[in-house]
Design a protein around this motif. Structure first.
Motif, mmCIF file in Angstrom:
data_model
loop_
_atom_site.group_PDB
_atom_site.id
_atom_site.type_symbol
_atom_site.label_atom_id
_atom_site.label_comp_id
_atom_site.label_asym_id
_atom_site.label_seq_id
_atom_site.Cartn_x
_atom_site.Cartn_y
_atom_site.Cartn_z
ATOM 1 N N LEU A 174 0.915 -1.542 -0.071
ATOM 2 C CA LEU A 174 0.046 -0.095 -0.124
ATOM 3 C C LEU A 174 0.825 1.598 -0.069
ATOM 4 O O LEU A 174 1.374 0.977 0.818
ATOM 5 C CB LEU A 174 -0.907 0.110 1.366
ATOM 6 C CG LEU A 174 -2.206 -1.358 1.887
ATOM 7 C CD1 LEU A 174 -2.765 -0.865 2.526
ATOM 8 C CD2 LEU A 174 -2.589 -1.517 0.742
ATOM 9 N N ALA A 238 -6.289 -1.604 3.844
ATOM 10 C CA ALA A 238 -6.379 0.064 2.780
ATOM 11 C C ALA A 238 -7.509 0.650 3.898
ATOM 12 O O ALA A 238 -7.365 1.910 3.472
ATOM 13 C CB ALA A 238 -6.684 -0.419 1.547
ATOM 14 N N HIS A 242 -7.386 4.233 6.225
ATOM 15 C CA HIS A 242 -9.017 5.276 5.916
ATOM 16 C C HIS A 242 -9.787 5.876 6.998
ATOM 17 O O HIS A 242 -9.298 6.645 7.549
ATOM 18 C CB HIS A 242 -9.789 5.096 5.246
ATOM 19 C CG HIS A 242 -9.086 4.939 3.857
ATOM 20 N ND1 HIS A 242 -8.661 6.282 3.103
ATOM 21 C CD2 HIS A 242 -9.053 4.214 2.959
ATOM 22 C CE1 HIS A 242 -8.226 5.888 1.664
ATOM 23 N NE2 HIS A 242 -8.544 4.912 1.252
ATOM 24 N N VAL A 259 -4.839 6.012 -1.304
ATOM 25 C CA VAL A 259 -4.016 5.175 -1.216
ATOM 26 C C VAL A 259 -4.002 3.377 -2.580
ATOM 27 O O VAL A 259 -5.034 4.296 -3.213
ATOM 28 C CB VAL A 259 -5.099 3.532 -0.298
ATOM 29 C CG1 VAL A 259 -3.789 2.523 -0.395
ATOM 30 C CG2 VAL A 259 -5.002 4.490 1.511
ATOM 31 N N THR A 295 -9.471 4.605 -1.999
ATOM 32 C CA THR A 295 -8.075 3.320 -2.072
ATOM 33 C C THR A 295 -8.312 3.007 -3.946
ATOM 34 O O THR A 295 -9.768 2.300 -4.561
ATOM 35 C CB THR A 295 -7.962 2.254 -1.869
ATOM 36 O OG1 THR A 295 -8.538 2.548 -0.747
ATOM 37 C CG2 THR A 295 -7.520 1.210 -2.296
#
Length: 299
Positions: A174, A238, A242, A259, A295
């Motif tokens: 990531l 991910a 956040h 992301v 993302t």
């Protein structure tokens, strides 16, 4: 005898030396050894003695003048050696009053023998510790601001994973970029920006799995190395990223992140990490183009 840090600030000083210069050890701690020298000797120390120590790690039979008790000048011969002690790198100094040459020569011979014996004993007992400390110092694997791992640590982690993981192992990476970070710095100053980065880093580290590596990649960019995580598992992580961002507050308002997610199976080759980083970075740009705070999975 005296011990200083590499810049010459006094750490230890024995009673025999205090007889020459006066005062107490507590008084002199933290002072620069320049304060002990006459002006001419201070210039020589700064221009020759310390450069020699930093380059050759030792200096022998250097003639200096100290400021003695009451302001009188005391001629001394000096031996000095750079040593790594338990608390870090230091310089060990031996001063010999040079008023009586024959007495000085005898003391010098004795001191040399004692110093050699001490050095041998220290080398035998601390060799492994010194090696480990030297390696850690050279690699410098931590980011000084956030305390997270840095790029070098990420590279070493990936290399170790390539060496030990099975051919069927999956991994995800990531790339996390703090949205509108420049606005925070411009509107409220770099201290506020640093505070946001530190708090976000803490949130990321607290939410990471034990096998994950969280690193500051540079500026407002962070990288999460996720071994044994396929695209579905990485997407869940991910989402946690956040949530971590939403827990951070800045004077500029809510903090969000973009992301980029890239997945791969085990591969060898020195460019493996570079290709993953490129894919995830491109995904971050697409996330920003979509309005940020989301993302994007790399193709």
């Amino acid at each position: 005898m005296m011990i200083t840090d590499p810049e010459g600030h006094i750490v230890r000083i024995n009673r025999e030396f205090l007889v020459l210069i006066g005062g107490t050890e507590a008084f002199w701690l933290g002072h620069s050894m320049d304060e002990l020298l006459t002006p001419a000797s201070r210039i020589f120390s700064q221009t020759h003695l310390f450069p020699t120590l930093h380059h050759a790690k030792s200096a022998r039979e250097v003639f200096l003048h100290l400021r003695g008790v009451g302001g009188e000048t005391v001629p001394v011969m000096v031996n000095a050696v750079s040593k790594r002690l338990e608390t870090g790198d230091h310089i060990v100094w031996a001063f010999f009053v040079a008023r009586e040459r024959s007495r000085f020569e005898g003391e010098l011979i004795k001191a040399r023998a004692e110093a050699q014996g001490l050095a041998q004993r220290l080398a035998a007992s601390n060799e492994q510790v010194e090696l480990q400390n030297r390696q850690l110092s050279e690699l410098s694997l931590s980011d000084p601001l956030t305390g997270l791992k840095n790029r070098r640590a990420l590279e070493l982690t990936v290399q170790e994973w390539q060496r030990t993981a099975s051919r069927q192992s999956s991994v995800s990476l990531l790339m996390v970029d703090v949205d509108y970070f420049k606005r925070i710095n411009d509107a409220h100053g770099h201290p506020e920006g640093d505070r946001v980065l530190v708090n976000f880093a803490r949130q990321l580290q607290a939410g990471a799995r034990g096998s994950d590596l969280v690193a500051r990649y540079g500026g407002e960019e962070f990288v999460l190395w996720l071994p044994d995580a396929d695209a579905e598992a990485a997407a869940r992580i991910a989402e946690r990223v956040h949530k971590c961002a939403r827990r951070v507050r800045s004077l500029a308002g809510p903090v969000t992140v973009s992301v980029g997610l890239a997945c791969a199976v085990h591969q060898t080759g020195a460019d493996f990490l570079a290709r993953l980083l490129k894919r995830s970075d491109e995904a971050v740009y697409r996330a920003k183009a979509l309005g940020r705070n989301c993302t994007v999975v790399s193709d």
